[in-house]
Design a protein around this motif. Structure first.
Motif, PDB file in Angstrom:
ATOM      1  N   ASP A 345       0.825  -1.211   0.000  1.00 55.14           N
ATOM      2  CA  ASP A 345       0.000   0.000   0.000  1.00 55.14           C
ATOM      3  C   ASP A 345       0.858   1.259   0.000  1.00 55.14           C
ATOM      4  O   ASP A 345       0.582   2.222  -0.728  1.00 55.14           O
ATOM      5  N   ARG A 346       1.892   1.273   0.846  1.00 56.93           N
ATOM      6  CA  ARG A 346       2.748   2.468   0.943  1.00 56.93           C
ATOM      7  C   ARG A 346       3.427   2.770  -0.392  1.00 56.93           C
ATOM      8  O   ARG A 346       3.564   3.930  -0.780  1.00 56.93           O
ATOM      9  N   PHE A 347       3.848   1.753  -1.093  1.00 51.70           N
ATOM     10  CA  PHE A 347       4.642   1.935  -2.311  1.00 51.70           C
ATOM     11  C   PHE A 347       3.763   2.243  -3.523  1.00 51.70           C
ATOM     12  O   PHE A 347       4.137   3.042  -4.397  1.00 51.70           O
ATOM     13  N   LEU A 348       2.572   1.631  -3.585  1.00 53.59           N
ATOM     14  CA  LEU A 348       1.785   1.682  -4.819  1.00 53.59           C
ATOM     15  C   LEU A 348       0.554   2.576  -4.756  1.00 53.59           C
ATOM     16  O   LEU A 348      -0.058   2.850  -5.789  1.00 53.59           O
ATOM     17  N   TRP A 349       0.167   3.029  -3.564  1.00 54.15           N
ATOM     18  CA  TRP A 349      -1.079   3.777  -3.421  1.00 54.15           C
ATOM     19  C   TRP A 349      -1.070   5.035  -4.303  1.00 54.15           C
ATOM     20  O   TRP A 349      -0.118   5.807  -4.310  1.00 54.15           O
ATOM     21  N   LYS A 350      -2.127   5.211  -5.094  1.00 56.01           N
ATOM     22  CA  LYS A 350      -2.326   6.358  -5.983  1.00 56.01           C
ATOM     23  C   LYS A 350      -1.237   6.484  -7.042  1.00 56.01           C
ATOM     24  O   LYS A 350      -0.934   7.581  -7.512  1.00 56.01           O
ATOM     25  N   LYS A 351      -0.660   5.351  -7.423  1.00 59.33           N
ATOM     26  CA  LYS A 351       0.351   5.344  -8.486  1.00 59.33           C
ATOM     27  C   LYS A 351      -0.167   4.537  -9.685  1.00 59.33           C
ATOM     28  O   LYS A 351      -0.985   3.628  -9.532  1.00 59.33           O
ATOM     29  N   THR A 352       0.309   4.879 -10.868  1.00 61.95           N
ATOM     30  CA  THR A 352       0.059   4.041 -12.046  1.00 61.95           C
ATOM     31  C   THR A 352       0.983   2.844 -11.962  1.00 61.95           C
ATOM     32  O   THR A 352       2.204   2.993 -11.779  1.00 61.95           O
ATOM     33  N   ILE A 353       0.406   1.640 -12.101  1.00 61.60           N
ATOM     34  CA  ILE A 353       1.175   0.403 -11.883  1.00 61.60           C
ATOM     35  C   ILE A 353       1.276  -0.393 -13.174  1.00 61.60           C
ATOM     36  O   ILE A 353       0.272  -0.621 -13.858  1.00 61.60           O
ATOM     37  N   ILE A 354       2.478  -0.819 -13.500  1.00 64.49           N
ATOM     38  CA  ILE A 354       2.723  -1.775 -14.583  1.00 64.49           C
ATOM     39  C   ILE A 354       3.296  -3.031 -13.941  1.00 64.49           C
ATOM     40  O   ILE A 354       4.318  -2.971 -13.254  1.00 64.49           O
ATOM     41  N   PRO A 374      -8.427  -0.108  -6.762  1.00 65.08           N
ATOM     42  CA  PRO A 374      -9.027  -0.412  -8.073  1.00 65.08           C
ATOM     43  C   PRO A 374      -8.610   0.566  -9.167  1.00 65.08           C
ATOM     44  O   PRO A 374      -8.546   1.776  -8.946  1.00 65.08           O
ATOM     45  N   GLY A 375      -8.296   0.012 -10.327  1.00 62.68           N
ATOM     46  CA  GLY A 375      -8.021   0.819 -11.503  1.00 62.68           C
ATOM     47  C   GLY A 375      -6.613   1.342 -11.646  1.00 62.68           C
ATOM     48  O   GLY A 375      -6.297   1.991 -12.652  1.00 62.68           O
ATOM     49  N   GLN A 376      -5.746   1.054 -10.682  1.00 63.14           N
ATOM     50  CA  GLN A 376      -4.394   1.616 -10.762  1.00 63.14           C
ATOM     51  C   GLN A 376      -3.458   0.797 -11.649  1.00 63.14           C
ATOM     52  O   GLN A 376      -2.454   1.324 -12.126  1.00 63.14           O
ATOM     53  N   VAL A 377      -3.756  -0.481 -11.860  1.00 65.45           N
ATOM     54  CA  VAL A 377      -2.918  -1.279 -12.760  1.00 65.45           C
ATOM     55  C   VAL A 377      -3.323  -0.957 -14.195  1.00 65.45           C
ATOM     56  O   VAL A 377      -4.468  -1.161 -14.594  1.00 65.45           O
ATOM     57  N   GLU A 378      -2.375  -0.440 -14.978  1.00 63.94           N
ATOM     58  CA  GLU A 378      -2.663  -0.005 -16.349  1.00 63.94           C
ATOM     59  C   GLU A 378      -2.311  -1.065 -17.382  1.00 63.94           C
ATOM     60  O   GLU A 378      -2.937  -1.123 -18.440  1.00 63.94           O
ATOM     61  N   ALA A 379      -1.305  -1.881 -17.099  1.00 64.79           N
ATOM     62  CA  ALA A 379      -0.842  -2.838 -18.117  1.00 64.79           C
ATOM     63  C   ALA A 379       0.128  -3.827 -17.487  1.00 64.79           C
ATOM     64  O   ALA A 379       0.517  -3.703 -16.319  1.00 64.79           O
ATOM     65  N   TYR A 380       0.501  -4.827 -18.292  1.00 62.44           N
ATOM     66  CA  TYR A 380       1.575  -5.752 -17.960  1.00 62.44           C
ATOM     67  C   TYR A 380       2.737  -5.480 -18.904  1.00 62.44           C
ATOM     68  O   TYR A 380       2.564  -4.935 -20.006  1.00 62.44           O
ATOM     69  N   CYS A 381       3.938  -5.874 -18.467  1.00 61.00           N
ATOM     70  CA  CYS A 381       5.042  -5.978 -19.418  1.00 61.00           C
ATOM     71  C   CYS A 381       5.739  -7.317 -19.200  1.00 61.00           C
ATOM     72  O   CYS A 381       5.693  -7.883 -18.100  1.00 61.00           O
ATOM     73  N   ASP A 382       6.326  -7.831 -20.267  1.00 57.90           N
ATOM     74  CA  ASP A 382       6.918  -9.167 -20.208  1.00 57.90           C
ATOM     75  C   ASP A 382       7.940  -9.291 -21.325  1.00 57.90           C
ATOM     76  O   ASP A 382       7.854  -8.606 -22.353  1.00 57.90           O
ATOM     77  N   ASN A 383       8.914 -10.184 -21.112  1.00 56.43           N
ATOM     78  CA  ASN A 383       9.943 -10.394 -22.133  1.00 56.43           C
ATOM     79  C   ASN A 383       9.596 -11.508 -23.112  1.00 56.43           C
ATOM     80  O   ASN A 383      10.341 -11.737 -24.067  1.00 56.43           O
ATOM     81  N   SER A 384       8.490 -12.182 -22.902  1.00 57.94           N
ATOM     82  CA  SER A 384       8.086 -13.269 -23.796  1.00 57.94           C
ATOM     83  C   SER A 384       7.470 -12.698 -25.075  1.00 57.94           C
ATOM     84  O   SER A 384       6.470 -11.983 -25.023  1.00 57.94           O
TER      85      SER A 384
END
Length: 452
Positions: A345-354, A374-384
């Motif tokens: 919570d401390r690290f990610l609250w009110k941040k855009t998350i990938i 809710p809604g803060q995760v915008e996308a995934y990234c991956d090397n595959s």
């Protein structure tokens, strides 16, 4: 609608957020010869309006008004009104598996069983976005049974051990002529009134069938659910007390199973308190009643240490010393989970998350974030290369280079420690400082989904 195949009983009260999805899962079943009896106990959140909207579109739906806010009264009213050869029960915040009535009815008519049931799937989140599922105990493992392909034929009234394995009322269908002989206790509220009925079904059924198919999706994130109701201990104790006279007529094996199940369910109430970090002082009188009920069974030899799991005995002893001691034991158990979530919570609250990594741990982390922010995760990234450009749980998967270019101020949440070092190096090479990197180390622990 006389002589329909299945009457679906759906008790409702203020489930406007969920009932549409639930109704759709019932109405879209491949087996269409059903009546849907929705017994509403005075909803004020739009639930009735949704039911009436669907009733205008589908004549199989009938809205019945309950004068009591009592799950048991609603269920008795629905079963008395039912015309189907079989009866199904659906909680109005849950979801039916596809095509399940077709499967269940075919086997019910082939075997002439009193009931036919599949297995449930517990789910957190929602199926349109982030979701996590967990199957419950399978009946195809370690039980005396007659197996025919994909099904088990059993004689429930001779199998009290079923009380530890068949935990839910709503995973199957029941002969109407059989279940109409059994009544629900009409106590106030909507928590645990199904426990006495399940006991009577299992102890009276001459023949039952379990199939190895998902039948029901059981929502775990309704904040009004009996799972998290602070009055749950009261409802539980009252329901078991109401069934004590009945269980005394059964064999000692059924009595052992009955009281053991009571204690296991009470343990979960203490776990719930600990997850909320709040001892339910208002329930102390019911804890006292519970202690007296169980102490009598120990004294009479109905419950014996050899019959129980070690944790059941240890938790019972703590409870007998002082209920607060059992509560503190679970507070200590959950502390590691709470600290991990507080850090998140401390690290990610009110941040855009990938989320970096779209395997199982990444999906699990996504759901934790959706439940907490809710809604803060915008996308995934991956090397595959196979995953880049696809969607996972409704979100696009980018390469790390693409994600860095598109999302300028985001936090990259690395899903797991296994590849942390090389993921950090890769992000560093793309100009991402440590202050924008979070490493999730919790693994896949369902307890994390239960903590607010």
């Amino acid at each position: 609608m006389d002589n329909v195949g299945i009457s679906v009983i759906m008790p409702s009260l203020n489930v406007g957020e969920y009932i549409e999805e639930c109704l759709c899962s019932v109405l879209s079943q491949s087996y269409q010869d059903i009546e849907v009896l929705v017994i509403d106990a005075g909803s004020t959140d739009g639930t009735k309006e949704i039911i009436l909207k669907y009733a205008q579109l589908d004549s199989r739906i009938k809205l019945i008004h309950s004068v009591k806010k009592s799950y048991g009264y609603q269920m008795n009213l629905g079963i008395e009104s039912a015309k189907g050869r079989y009866i199904a029960i659906v909680e109005t915040d849950d979801i039916l598996a596809e095509r399940i009535y077709e499967k269940l009815l075919l086997i019910a008519e082939e075997t002439d069983a009193d009931f036919v049931k599949g297995f449930p799937e517990l789910f957190w989140g929602n199926y349109q976005e982030a979701v996590w599922t967990s199957n419950t105990l399978s009946f195809f493992d370690g039980i005396d049974q007659r197996i025919h392909g994909n099904q088990i034929v059993i004689w429930p009234k001779d199998m009290p051990e079923l009380l530890q394995r068949d935990l839910f009322l709503w995973t199957g269908i029941y002969k109407r002529k059989f279940i109409q002989k059994i009544r629900f206790n009409e106590t106030q509220g909507a928590a645990f009134q199904d426990q006495g009925v399940l006991l009577k079904i299992l102890s009276q059924a001459a023949k039952g069938v379990y199939i190895n198919s998902l039948s029901y999706k059981y929502r775990q994130t309704n904040p009004n659910s009996s799972i998290v109701n602070p009055k749950g201990l009261m409802y539980l104790v009252n329901e078991y007390k109401a069934n004590e006279d009945y269980v005394k007529q059964l064999s000692p094996a059924w009595q052992k199973a009955f009281y053991r199940r009571l204690w296991i369910q009470c343990i979960e109430r203490f776990r719930c308190m600990a997850r909320e970090r709040k001892f339910w002082h208002s329930e102390l009188c019911y804890m006292k009643e519970l202690k007296e009920m169980l102490a009598l069974q120990w004294e009479q030899g109905i419950i014996q240490e050899a019959y129980c799991e070690k944790y059941e005995v240890n938790t019972y002893r703590l409870f007998c010393q002082k209920p607060e001691m059992l509560y503190q034991e679970y507070v200590h158990y959950y502390q590691k989970y709470i600290e991990l979530l507080q850090q998140l919570d401390r690290f990610l609250w009110k941040k855009t998350i990938i989320i970096f990594g779209c395997g199982n741990i990444g999906k699990f982390l996504h759901l934790i974030c959706e439940l907490r922010m809710p809604g803060q995760v915008e996308a995934y990234c991956d090397n595959s290369h196979k995953r880049i450009g696809t969607k996972v749980q409704g979100l696009t998967v980018y390469s790390p280079k693409q994600a860095v270019k598109i999302f300028k101020e985001c936090i990259f949440a690395i899903a797991g420690k296994r590849y942390e070092a090389e993921m950090r190096r890769q992000l560093d090479s793309l100009g991402i400082p440590d202050t924008r990197i979070y490493v999730y180390t919790g693994g896949i622990e369902l307890e994390l989904l239960k903590i607010k």
